[in-house]
Scaffold this motif. Structure first.
Motif, mmCIF file in Angstrom:
data_model
loop_
_atom_site.group_PDB
_atom_site.id
_atom_site.type_symbol
_atom_site.label_atom_id
_atom_site.label_comp_id
_atom_site.label_asym_id
_atom_site.label_seq_id
_atom_site.Cartn_x
_atom_site.Cartn_y
_atom_site.Cartn_z
ATOM 1 N N GLU A 225 3.046 5.129 -10.600
ATOM 2 C CA GLU A 225 3.577 4.769 -11.916
ATOM 3 C C GLU A 225 4.915 5.455 -12.173
ATOM 4 O OE1 GLU A 225 0.851 5.155 -15.105
ATOM 5 O OE2 GLU A 225 -0.510 3.627 -14.314
ATOM 6 N N ALA A 226 5.047 6.697 -11.742
ATOM 7 C CA ALA A 226 6.325 7.397 -11.888
ATOM 8 C C ALA A 226 7.411 6.711 -11.072
ATOM 9 C CB ALA A 226 6.169 8.856 -11.462
ATOM 10 N N ALA A 227 7.052 6.288 -9.856
ATOM 11 C CA ALA A 227 8.021 5.601 -9.003
ATOM 12 C C ALA A 227 8.397 4.233 -9.571
ATOM 13 C CB ALA A 227 7.455 5.449 -7.590
ATOM 14 N N LEU A 228 7.421 3.514 -10.113
ATOM 15 C CA LEU A 228 7.699 2.204 -10.702
ATOM 16 C C LEU A 228 8.599 2.332 -11.931
ATOM 17 C CD1 LEU A 228 4.159 0.586 -10.387
ATOM 18 C CD2 LEU A 228 6.232 -0.112 -9.161
ATOM 19 N N SER B 26 0.870 -1.158 0.000
ATOM 20 C CA SER B 26 0.000 0.000 0.000
ATOM 21 C C SER B 26 0.913 1.216 0.000
ATOM 22 C CB SER B 26 -0.906 0.000 1.231
ATOM 23 O OG SER B 26 -1.744 1.131 1.220
ATOM 24 N N GLY B 27 1.007 1.873 -1.155
ATOM 25 C CA GLY B 27 1.954 2.972 -1.294
ATOM 26 C C GLY B 27 3.213 2.518 -2.010
ATOM 27 N N ILE B 28 4.187 3.406 -2.063
ATOM 28 C CA ILE B 28 5.428 3.164 -2.801
ATOM 29 C C ILE B 28 6.512 2.681 -1.847
ATOM 30 C CG2 ILE B 28 7.208 4.230 -4.241
ATOM 31 C CD1 ILE B 28 5.006 6.363 -4.950
ATOM 32 N N ASP B 29 7.001 1.483 -2.090
ATOM 33 C CA ASP B 29 8.042 0.893 -1.253
ATOM 34 C C ASP B 29 9.380 0.971 -1.991
ATOM 35 O OD1 ASP B 29 9.632 -0.522 0.446
ATOM 36 O OD2 ASP B 29 8.336 -2.276 0.585
ATOM 37 N N ARG B 30 10.234 1.877 -1.530
ATOM 38 C CA ARG B 30 11.543 2.041 -2.160
ATOM 39 C C ARG B 30 12.627 1.237 -1.440
ATOM 40 N NH1 ARG B 30 11.482 6.193 -5.824
ATOM 41 N NH2 ARG B 30 9.695 7.615 -5.717
ATOM 42 N N TYR C 259 9.345 -1.876 -16.871
ATOM 43 C CA TYR C 259 8.074 -1.209 -16.562
ATOM 44 C C TYR C 259 7.610 -0.331 -17.721
ATOM 45 C CZ TYR C 259 4.327 1.250 -14.288
ATOM 46 O OH TYR C 259 3.083 1.758 -13.996
ATOM 47 N N THR C 260 8.540 0.326 -18.386
ATOM 48 C CA THR C 260 8.190 1.139 -19.552
ATOM 49 C C THR C 260 7.514 0.280 -20.622
ATOM 50 O OG1 THR C 260 10.026 2.651 -19.144
ATOM 51 C CG2 THR C 260 9.086 2.638 -21.374
ATOM 52 N N HIS C 261 8.065 -0.906 -20.864
ATOM 53 C CA HIS C 261 7.466 -1.830 -21.838
ATOM 54 C C HIS C 261 6.079 -2.269 -21.373
ATOM 55 C CE1 HIS C 261 7.182 -4.962 -24.853
ATOM 56 N NE2 HIS C 261 6.882 -5.825 -23.893
ATOM 57 N N ILE D 269 -7.213 8.630 -5.658
ATOM 58 C CA ILE D 269 -6.697 7.394 -6.242
ATOM 59 C C ILE D 269 -6.006 7.678 -7.579
ATOM 60 C CG2 ILE D 269 -7.438 5.249 -7.363
ATOM 61 C CD1 ILE D 269 -9.352 4.880 -4.987
ATOM 62 N N ARG D 270 -6.566 8.570 -8.378
ATOM 63 C CA ARG D 270 -5.912 8.926 -9.637
ATOM 64 C C ARG D 270 -4.546 9.565 -9.376
ATOM 65 N NH1 ARG D 270 -4.993 13.139 -12.936
ATOM 66 N NH2 ARG D 270 -4.920 12.703 -15.187
ATOM 67 N N ARG D 271 -4.495 10.477 -8.414
ATOM 68 C CA ARG D 271 -3.210 11.100 -8.046
ATOM 69 C C ARG D 271 -2.201 10.054 -7.574
ATOM 70 N NH1 ARG D 271 -2.355 16.275 -5.621
ATOM 71 N NH2 ARG D 271 -1.738 15.143 -3.731
ATOM 72 N N GLN D 272 -2.679 9.108 -6.769
ATOM 73 C CA GLN D 272 -1.791 8.070 -6.246
ATOM 74 C C GLN D 272 -1.306 7.158 -7.365
ATOM 75 O OE1 GLN D 272 -0.610 8.000 -3.246
ATOM 76 N NE2 GLN D 272 0.485 6.056 -3.304
ATOM 77 N N ALA D 273 -2.191 6.833 -8.300
ATOM 78 C CA ALA D 273 -1.806 5.975 -9.422
ATOM 79 C C ALA D 273 -0.712 6.635 -10.252
ATOM 80 C CB ALA D 273 -3.021 5.670 -10.298
ATOM 81 N N LEU D 274 -0.843 7.925 -10.515
ATOM 82 C CA LEU D 274 0.170 8.641 -11.285
ATOM 83 C C LEU D 274 1.503 8.665 -10.547
ATOM 84 C CD1 LEU D 274 -1.954 11.664 -12.590
ATOM 85 C CD2 LEU D 274 -1.184 9.670 -13.891
ATOM 86 N N ALA D 275 1.449 8.893 -9.226
ATOM 87 C CA ALA D 275 2.681 8.922 -8.432
ATOM 88 C C ALA D 275 3.345 7.548 -8.386
ATOM 89 C CB ALA D 275 2.370 9.410 -7.015
#
Length: 200
Positions: A178-181, A116-120, A189-191, A170-176
């Motif tokens: 995807e940028a992190a991924l 849940s969220g971005i795990d770096r 991930y680009t492919h 949720i849209r904001r989180q999805a965009l964030a």
């Protein structure tokens, strides 16, 4: 009416149990694997604000649904009378149950790679199979479906605001995410992003 009484108690019980399930799942994963699967991001960032805003609305929904079980607070919620009909309320219940089923399936499908969220720090496996071969954000879609179900089970200005704000967050989180991924996984991930749509 009987449907009204049923949906009142269903919503209070449903959101209470969802909260308990989510908390226990997170605690169990932490106990088993030694790190948190819930990531807020750095304080003050967009993802940090997304998480806190979502938590505020989630807590408000739970408190409102529990309060409705014992107090007549519907006039304060701006109930939409022409929508507050048994078929609509029951449709909302079914949509909520479908959302819960899909979300549970997706979390099970991801196993310990669920986040849940971005795990770096604990980089999970990039999942591109199964439901993730059809949409990049199936879990977010399940959550939005649940928010729609909540609006139908309690047609009101309150639930409409929850739906609109929830979908926006949720849209904001999805965009964030995807940028992190893209940063974490690079070309794979680009492919994947070129092959699979963000939503449907």
């Amino acid at each position: 009416m009987a449907v009204d009484l049923f949906t009142r108690h269903f919503l209070g019980s449903f959101f209470l149990l969802i909260g308990i399930l989510f908390a226990c799942r997170a605690l169990g994963l932490y106990a088993r694997l030694g790190f948190s699967h819930i990531n807020y991001g750095q304080s003050g960032t967009a993802t940090w604000w997304n998480r806190h805003l979502f938590n505020v609305f989630r807590a408000a929904i739970l408190l409102v649904c529990l309060a409705r079980m014992v107090w007549p607070i519907d006039p304060w919620l701006g109930v939409i009378g022409w929508l507050y009909q048994p078929p609509v309320l029951l449709t909302g219940v079914l949509v909520l149950l479908a959302s819960f089923g899909v979300a549970s399936y997706l979390q099970a499908y991801m196993l310990s790679d669920w986040r849940s969220g971005i795990d770096r720090d604990q980089k999970p496996v990039l999942i591109t199979s199964g439901p993730y071969a059809r949409t990049r954000n199936p879990l977010f879609l399940a959550v939005i479906l649940g928010q729609l179900g909540f609006f139908l089970a309690l047609p009101s200005l309150f639930s409409l605001v929850c739906l609109l704000v929830g979908a926006w967050v949720i849209r904001r989180q999805a965009l964030a995410e995807e940028a992190a991924l893209a940063e974490l996984y690079g070309e794979p991930y680009t492919h994947y992003r070129q092959q699979v749509p963000r939503w449907l």
